[in-house]
Design a protein around this motif. Structure first.
Motif, mmCIF file in Angstrom:
data_model
loop_
_atom_site.group_PDB
_atom_site.id
_atom_site.type_symbol
_atom_site.label_atom_id
_atom_site.label_comp_id
_atom_site.label_asym_id
_atom_site.label_seq_id
_atom_site.Cartn_x
_atom_site.Cartn_y
_atom_site.Cartn_z
ATOM 1 N N ALA A 285 103.176 42.447 3.282
ATOM 2 C CA ALA A 285 103.883 42.534 4.563
ATOM 3 C C ALA A 285 102.960 43.074 5.653
ATOM 4 O O ALA A 285 102.970 42.589 6.793
ATOM 5 C CB ALA A 285 105.118 43.417 4.418
ATOM 6 N N ASN A 286 102.149 44.068 5.310
ATOM 7 C CA ASN A 286 101.198 44.616 6.277
ATOM 8 C C ASN A 286 100.173 43.569 6.701
ATOM 9 O O ASN A 286 99.809 43.471 7.883
ATOM 10 C CB ASN A 286 100.484 45.831 5.689
ATOM 11 N N LEU A 287 99.695 42.784 5.742
ATOM 12 C CA LEU A 287 98.704 41.757 6.060
ATOM 13 C C LEU A 287 99.309 40.636 6.903
ATOM 14 O O LEU A 287 98.648 40.091 7.796
ATOM 15 C CB LEU A 287 98.099 41.205 4.772
ATOM 16 N N ARG A 288 100.564 40.298 6.635
ATOM 17 C CA ARG A 288 101.243 39.324 7.502
ATOM 18 C C ARG A 288 101.316 39.852 8.941
ATOM 19 O O ARG A 288 101.064 39.119 9.904
ATOM 20 C CB ARG A 288 102.654 39.058 6.999
ATOM 21 N N SER A 289 101.696 41.110 9.082
ATOM 22 C CA SER A 289 101.815 41.706 10.409
ATOM 23 C C SER A 289 100.455 41.715 11.113
ATOM 24 O O SER A 289 100.349 41.386 12.299
ATOM 25 C CB SER A 289 102.365 43.132 10.288
ATOM 26 N N GLU A 290 99.409 42.079 10.359
ATOM 27 C CA GLU A 290 98.064 42.090 10.933
ATOM 28 C C GLU A 290 97.579 40.685 11.269
ATOM 29 O O GLU A 290 96.808 40.501 12.220
ATOM 30 C CB GLU A 290 97.088 42.767 9.973
ATOM 31 N N ARG A 291 98.015 39.700 10.499
ATOM 32 C CA ARG A 291 97.634 38.316 10.799
ATOM 33 C C ARG A 291 98.121 37.928 12.199
ATOM 34 O O ARG A 291 97.369 37.337 12.981
ATOM 35 C CB ARG A 291 98.232 37.369 9.762
ATOM 36 N N TRP A 292 99.372 38.253 12.513
ATOM 37 C CA TRP A 292 99.907 37.890 13.825
ATOM 38 C C TRP A 292 99.264 38.719 14.931
ATOM 39 O O TRP A 292 99.023 38.221 16.039
ATOM 40 C CB TRP A 292 101.426 38.025 13.832
ATOM 41 N N ARG A 293 98.968 39.976 14.639
ATOM 42 C CA ARG A 293 98.248 40.788 15.630
ATOM 43 C C ARG A 293 96.866 40.201 15.893
ATOM 44 O O ARG A 293 96.440 40.067 17.052
ATOM 45 C CB ARG A 293 98.130 42.231 15.115
ATOM 46 N N LEU A 294 96.160 39.835 14.836
ATOM 47 C CA LEU A 294 94.840 39.229 14.975
ATOM 48 C C LEU A 294 94.928 37.918 15.749
ATOM 49 O O LEU A 294 94.135 37.664 16.657
ATOM 50 C CB LEU A 294 94.243 38.998 13.584
ATOM 51 N N PHE A 295 95.908 37.084 15.391
ATOM 52 C CA PHE A 295 96.053 35.795 16.069
ATOM 53 C C PHE A 295 96.285 35.993 17.569
ATOM 54 O O PHE A 295 95.673 35.303 18.402
ATOM 55 C CB PHE A 295 97.217 35.017 15.452
ATOM 56 N N ASN A 296 97.158 36.923 17.915
ATOM 57 C CA ASN A 296 97.480 37.141 19.330
ATOM 58 C C ASN A 296 96.259 37.597 20.120
ATOM 59 O O ASN A 296 96.066 37.189 21.272
ATOM 60 C CB ASN A 296 98.607 38.164 19.460
#
Length: 374
Positions: A285-296
Motif C-alpha cells: 500500500a505504501n509503494l502504491r501511494s509512493e508510485r502516484w506521488r512519484l508519477f505526479n
C-alpha cells in the motif's frame, strides 16, 4: 571432433543476444565511488523495504542448510495453496518465475517452433525461447502500449505459435491487460503464459487479487499463470516464484524440472512471508501511494513524459535530451535508473518506486537538471 563441437555450439547461439542483467549494489557503488548504503537504487524494480521481519527470522534460524531441499517444495506449495485458495496439485515452485518460463519453453518447443510476444516486454520471454531452439514472433504494441490484437490474432491463425507470452502488468510500461483483451486472447485456443510478476501492486484489492487470473488454469486448459516473491515480498535475491498450471501439463513439468530447484533458504523465507501478510500488505500500500506521488512529480518535469503504471515502476519518455545522458547524470549523483533506446522504446528511462526519502532526493536532482546543459 572438439573443433566440430565448438563450431556447432558457436553457430547455434551466435544469433542469441545475451540478456543484460542489473548489477548488484557493491559493483555499482564502487563504480561511482560511493558506499552501497549511499546508493539510491531505482533500476531493477526491487522492493526497497527488503525482507519482512518474519522472513528475516526464518533465515536467521535456518537449521538444515546442509541438507538437500524437498524436491517437491511441499511445505512451500502448501503455503501458496492456502494463500491463493488453489489446489496444491496445480502449483509448481521455481527458482524465480524465470526458471518456470525456461522450463515451460523447454517442454513446449521443438527446434523451429515459435512463440508469440508483444514487445516492448520482459526480455526473458524471447531469450528463453531462442536458447531452447525456438523462433520468436513479434507483434509490437500500439503507441499507448495496448496490444495489437488484430495483428496477434492473425499471427496465431497463420503461424500457429506454441504459446503466447504476456505480462500483466507489463514490464517496462506497467499497463494492465483489460478483461476484454484477456477474453479475446484466451478464445484463440493457443496456450497463454500470463506473467503476473507485478500484479500485487495493481489497484484491485489489497494485493491486486481482483485483477489476477490465478485461478483460471483450473478452468481453462490453455492458460498458465506465473507469480513471484521477488517484488511484493522483497525476495529478489533469494529467487523464488511459482506458477498455477492446467492439470495436463504438470506430469511433464515434474518429470523434467531440476530436482532441487528451490533452495531451503528461499523456501523458508517465502513461507514466512506468507505468514507476515499484514506487514507486506502495508508495504505494498505504501509503494502504491509512493508510485502516484512519484508519477505526479514526474509530470511536472518538462522534459519527462511519464506513463501511468500499475506496477512498482514508472516508464518515462525523455524529451529534448538523450536518455543515456540522463541515466549517467543521475548515476553521478548516486541514483540508478534503467534506460532504453531501442526501436520500440526510443529514449526512455524507467524508475522503480522507492522509499519517500529516495524520491525526495530524486525530485531535488531532477529540479537541478531542468536546464539541458546542467
Amino acid at each position: 571432433m572438439i573443433d566440430e563441437i565448438q563450431k556447432d555450439v558457436f553457430e547455434r547461439f551466435e544469433q542469441v543476444a545475451p540478456y543484460t542483467p542489473i548489477e548488484p549494489f557493491e559493483v555499482i557503488a564502487e563504480r561511482v565511488g560511493r558506499k552501497p548504503e549511499e546508493i539510491i537504487k531505482l533500476d531493477a524494480n526491487e522492493n526497497p523495504y527488503g525482507l519482512s521481519p518474519l522472513a528475516r527470522q526464518a533465515l536467521s534460524g535456518l537449521r538444515w542448510g546442509n541438507i538437500y531441499p524437498d524436491p517437491e517444495s511441499r511445505a512451500l506449495r502448501q503455503a501458496i495453496s492456502g494463500f491463493l485458495n488453489v489446489p496444491v496439485e496445480h502449483i509448481l515452485a521455481g527458482a524465480g518465475a524465470d526458471e518456470l518460463i525456461d522450463l515451460i519453453l523447454r517442454v513446449l518447443l521443438k527446434p523451429g517452433d515459435a512463440v508469440l510476444v508483444a514487445p516492448p516486454t520482459f526480455g526473458m520471454y524471447a531469450f528463453d525461447a531462442r536458447i531452447n531452439g525456438g523462433r520468436v514472433l513479434e507483434v509490437p504494441r500500439n503507441p499507448d502500449f495496448s496490444l495489437n490484437l488484430e495483428g496477434m490474432r492473425r499471427i496465431v491463425q497463420q503461424q500457429k505459435p506454441r504459446a503466447v507470452l504476456l505480462a500483466s502488468p507489463n514490464n517496462p510500461d506497467g499497463r494492465m491487460l483489460t478483461p476484454s483483451e484477456l477474453e479475446e486472447i484466451f478464445s484463440w485456443g493457443v496456450l497463454v503464459v500470463l506473467d503476473e510478476a507485478y500484479i500485487e501492486f495493481s489497484d484491485g484489492g489489497q494485493l491486486g487479487e481482483k485483477n489476477s487470473q490465478i485461478r483460471l488454469p483450473l478452468e481453462r486448459d490453455n492458460v498458465i499463470v506465473l507469480r513471484t516473491f521477488s517484488k511484493w515480498a522483497g525476495l529478489a535475491g533469494l529467487r523464488v516464484g511459482y506458477g498455477v498450471f492446467p492439470q495436463w501439463m504438470l506430469p511433464v513439468l515434474w518429470k523434467v524440472k531440476q530436482p532441487y530447484n528451490v533452495n531451503v533458504a528461499a523456501s523458508a523465507a517465502a513461507i514466512a512471508s506468507l505468514e507476515d501478510l499484514a506487514c507486506l500488505i502495508e508495504r505494498v500500500a505504501n509503494l502504491r501511494s509512493e508510485r502516484w506521488r512519484l508519477f505526479n512529480v514526474l509530470t511536472q518535469v518538462d522534459w519527462l513524459e511519464p506513463v501511468p503504471s500499475q506496477a512498482n515502476f514508472i516508464l518515462c519518455r525523455v524529451k529534448g535530451r538523450p536518455a543515456r545522458n540522463v541515466k549517467a547524470d543521475l548515476m553521478k549523483r548516486g541514483i540508478f535508473v534503467r534506460y532504453f533506446d531501442t526501436p520500440l522504446l526510443q529514449n526512455y528511462i524507467r524508475i522503480s518506486v522507492g522509499l519517500p526519502q529516495h524520491h525526495d532526493v530524486l525530485f531535488q536532482v531532477l529540479k537541478e537538471m531542468e536546464e539541458p546543459n546542467s
